[in-house]
Scaffold this motif. Sequence first.
Motif, PDB file in Angstrom:
ATOM      1  N   PRO A  17      36.028   3.407   8.134  1.00 46.76           N
ATOM      2  CA  PRO A  17      37.463   2.533   7.817  1.00 46.76           C
ATOM      3  C   PRO A  17      36.641   1.827   6.520  1.00 46.76           C
ATOM      4  O   PRO A  17      35.711   0.727   7.278  1.00 46.76           O
ATOM      5  CB  PRO A  17      37.486   1.822   9.044  1.00 46.76           C
ATOM      6  CG  PRO A  17      36.821   1.458  10.052  1.00 46.76           C
ATOM      7  CD  PRO A  17      35.619   2.476   9.454  1.00 46.76           C
ATOM      8  N   LEU A  18      37.470   1.525   5.453  1.00 51.14           N
ATOM      9  CA  LEU A  18      36.993   0.463   4.523  1.00 51.14           C
ATOM     10  C   LEU A  18      37.992  -0.037   4.154  1.00 51.14           C
ATOM     11  O   LEU A  18      39.154   0.482   3.662  1.00 51.14           O
ATOM     12  CB  LEU A  18      36.280   1.632   3.309  1.00 51.14           C
ATOM     13  CG  LEU A  18      34.940   2.406   3.820  1.00 51.14           C
ATOM     14  CD1 LEU A  18      34.906   3.387   2.868  1.00 51.14           C
ATOM     15  CD2 LEU A  18      33.815   1.040   4.378  1.00 51.14           C
ATOM     16  N   PRO A  19      37.960  -1.188   3.397  1.00 56.66           N
ATOM     17  CA  PRO A  19      39.144  -2.596   2.934  1.00 56.66           C
ATOM     18  C   PRO A  19      38.974  -1.661   1.850  1.00 56.66           C
ATOM     19  O   PRO A  19      38.070  -1.771   0.881  1.00 56.66           O
ATOM     20  CB  PRO A  19      39.325  -3.665   3.253  1.00 56.66           C
ATOM     21  CG  PRO A  19      37.370  -3.730   3.647  1.00 56.66           C
ATOM     22  CD  PRO A  19      36.914  -2.144   4.265  1.00 56.66           C
ATOM     23  N   PHE A  78      38.026   7.214   5.536  1.00 60.00           N
ATOM     24  CA  PHE A  78      37.093   8.008   5.717  1.00 60.00           C
ATOM     25  C   PHE A  78      35.999   9.347   6.414  1.00 60.00           C
ATOM     26  O   PHE A  78      35.583   8.389   7.316  1.00 60.00           O
ATOM     27  CB  PHE A  78      35.984   7.792   4.082  1.00 60.00           C
ATOM     28  CG  PHE A  78      37.033   7.387   3.230  1.00 60.00           C
ATOM     29  CD1 PHE A  78      36.926   7.786   1.770  1.00 60.00           C
ATOM     30  CD2 PHE A  78      37.008   5.384   2.710  1.00 60.00           C
ATOM     31  CE1 PHE A  78      38.536   7.224   1.092  1.00 60.00           C
ATOM     32  CE2 PHE A  78      37.492   4.864   2.191  1.00 60.00           C
ATOM     33  CZ  PHE A  78      38.098   6.271   1.072  1.00 60.00           C
ATOM     34  N   SER A  79      35.913  10.252   5.596  1.00 57.50           N
ATOM     35  CA  SER A  79      35.539  11.578   6.909  1.00 57.50           C
ATOM     36  C   SER A  79      34.571  12.235   5.985  1.00 57.50           C
ATOM     37  O   SER A  79      35.172  12.308   5.243  1.00 57.50           O
ATOM     38  CB  SER A  79      36.159  11.929   7.514  1.00 57.50           C
ATOM     39  OG  SER A  79      37.361  11.302   8.602  1.00 57.50           O
ATOM     40  N   LEU A 110      28.263   6.115   4.529  1.00 55.42           N
ATOM     41  CA  LEU A 110      27.415   4.248   3.933  1.00 55.42           C
ATOM     42  C   LEU A 110      27.387   4.908   2.227  1.00 55.42           C
ATOM     43  O   LEU A 110      27.482   3.097   2.020  1.00 55.42           O
ATOM     44  CB  LEU A 110      26.090   4.662   5.440  1.00 55.42           C
ATOM     45  CG  LEU A 110      26.689   4.899   6.166  1.00 55.42           C
ATOM     46  CD1 LEU A 110      25.278   4.829   6.676  1.00 55.42           C
ATOM     47  CD2 LEU A 110      27.336   3.271   6.676  1.00 55.42           C
ATOM     48  N   ALA A 111      26.714   5.925   2.009  1.00 55.26           N
ATOM     49  CA  ALA A 111      27.082   4.922   0.345  1.00 55.26           C
ATOM     50  C   ALA A 111      27.990   5.021  -0.205  1.00 55.26           C
ATOM     51  O   ALA A 111      28.332   4.053  -1.097  1.00 55.26           O
ATOM     52  CB  ALA A 111      26.235   6.688  -0.309  1.00 55.26           C
ATOM     53  N   LEU A 112      28.952   5.732  -0.021  1.00 52.04           N
ATOM     54  CA  LEU A 112      30.652   5.165   0.011  1.00 52.04           C
ATOM     55  C   LEU A 112      30.846   3.795  -0.030  1.00 52.04           C
ATOM     56  O   LEU A 112      31.284   2.639  -0.614  1.00 52.04           O
ATOM     57  CB  LEU A 112      31.804   6.389  -0.319  1.00 52.04           C
ATOM     58  CG  LEU A 112      33.526   5.736   0.350  1.00 52.04           C
ATOM     59  CD1 LEU A 112      33.105   6.366  -1.262  1.00 52.04           C
ATOM     60  CD2 LEU A 112      33.971   6.635   0.799  1.00 52.04           C
ATOM     61  N   GLY A 113      30.458   3.721   1.252  1.00 50.36           N
ATOM     62  CA  GLY A 113      30.640   2.600   1.972  1.00 50.36           C
ATOM     63  C   GLY A 113      30.060   0.861   1.118  1.00 50.36           C
ATOM     64  O   GLY A 113      30.724   0.067   0.649  1.00 50.36           O
ATOM     65  N   GLU A 114      28.865   1.236   0.253  1.00 47.33           N
ATOM     66  CA  GLU A 114      28.016   0.537  -0.267  1.00 47.33           C
ATOM     67  C   GLU A 114      28.157  -0.036  -1.730  1.00 47.33           C
ATOM     68  O   GLU A 114      28.901  -0.861  -2.468  1.00 47.33           O
ATOM     69  CB  GLU A 114      26.407   1.396  -0.546  1.00 47.33           C
ATOM     70  CG  GLU A 114      25.934  -0.170  -1.260  1.00 47.33           C
ATOM     71  CD  GLU A 114      24.365  -0.036  -1.536  1.00 47.33           C
ATOM     72  OE1 GLU A 114      23.443  -0.479  -1.667  1.00 47.33           O
ATOM     73  OE2 GLU A 114      24.215   1.752  -1.393  1.00 47.33           O
ATOM     74  N   LEU A 129      31.817   1.064  -2.694  1.00 51.60           N
ATOM     75  CA  LEU A 129      33.364  -0.231  -2.240  1.00 51.60           C
ATOM     76  C   LEU A 129      33.405  -1.213  -2.312  1.00 51.60           C
ATOM     77  O   LEU A 129      33.303  -2.245  -3.238  1.00 51.60           O
ATOM     78  CB  LEU A 129      33.834   0.610  -1.541  1.00 51.60           C
ATOM     79  CG  LEU A 129      34.402   2.065  -2.131  1.00 51.60           C
ATOM     80  CD1 LEU A 129      35.481   2.703  -0.762  1.00 51.60           C
ATOM     81  CD2 LEU A 129      35.582   1.974  -2.959  1.00 51.60           C
ATOM     82  N   GLU A 130      32.618  -1.950  -1.430  1.00 57.40           N
ATOM     83  CA  GLU A 130      31.504  -2.875  -1.362  1.00 57.40           C
ATOM     84  C   GLU A 130      30.910  -3.919  -2.679  1.00 57.40           C
ATOM     85  O   GLU A 130      31.311  -4.885  -3.302  1.00 57.40           O
ATOM     86  CB  GLU A 130      30.135  -3.173  -0.516  1.00 57.40           C
ATOM     87  CG  GLU A 130      29.914  -4.584  -0.206  1.00 57.40           C
ATOM     88  CD  GLU A 130      31.072  -5.862   0.355  1.00 57.40           C
ATOM     89  OE1 GLU A 130      31.173  -6.453   0.492  1.00 57.40           O
ATOM     90  OE2 GLU A 130      32.056  -4.658   0.614  1.00 57.40           O
ATOM     91  N   ASP A 131      30.219  -2.849  -2.841  1.00 58.95           N
ATOM     92  CA  ASP A 131      29.530  -3.652  -4.837  1.00 58.95           C
ATOM     93  C   ASP A 131      30.762  -3.362  -5.794  1.00 58.95           C
ATOM     94  O   ASP A 131      31.102  -4.435  -6.476  1.00 58.95           O
ATOM     95  CB  ASP A 131      28.659  -2.958  -5.600  1.00 58.95           C
ATOM     96  CG  ASP A 131      27.516  -2.416  -4.765  1.00 58.95           C
ATOM     97  OD1 ASP A 131      27.252  -3.441  -3.964  1.00 58.95           O
ATOM     98  OD2 ASP A 131      26.635  -1.592  -4.919  1.00 58.95           O
ATOM     99  N   ALA A 132      31.439  -2.838  -6.189  1.00 53.27           N
ATOM    100  CA  ALA A 132      33.044  -2.655  -6.116  1.00 53.27           C
ATOM    101  C   ALA A 132      33.577  -4.510  -6.497  1.00 53.27           C
ATOM    102  O   ALA A 132      34.559  -4.773  -6.861  1.00 53.27           O
ATOM    103  CB  ALA A 132      33.856  -1.874  -6.981  1.00 53.27           C
ATOM    104  N   SER A 133      34.114  -3.683  -5.050  1.00 46.39           N
ATOM    105  CA  SER A 133      35.164  -5.400  -4.562  1.00 46.39           C
ATOM    106  C   SER A 133      35.071  -5.991  -3.406  1.00 46.39           C
ATOM    107  O   SER A 133      34.635  -5.210  -2.444  1.00 46.39           O
ATOM    108  CB  SER A 133      36.189  -4.155  -4.246  1.00 46.39           C
ATOM    109  OG  SER A 133      37.231  -5.586  -4.118  1.00 46.39           O
TER     110      SER A 133
END
Length: 69
Positions: A19-21, A35-36, A46-50, A52-56
Amino acid sequence: LGYVNSTPQHNMPGTPSIPLPLFAGTSGLPVGAMFSAAAGGDELLLALGEVLEDASPWAERWPPLAFGA
């Protein structure tokens, strides 16, 4: 089950999910999505999370707390 209706479908076969904010709602609380990926797709999530974290970034965001409400 009303709060976890999508997690059992991924927990039973063992497919990874995260789950990602994505943004903050009007209350200041995070609103996100789960996301699954296929089995073994942990690194992809984990790459997707990274990305998204970099973007926001969320590390310094804290929702308002209500005491005595």
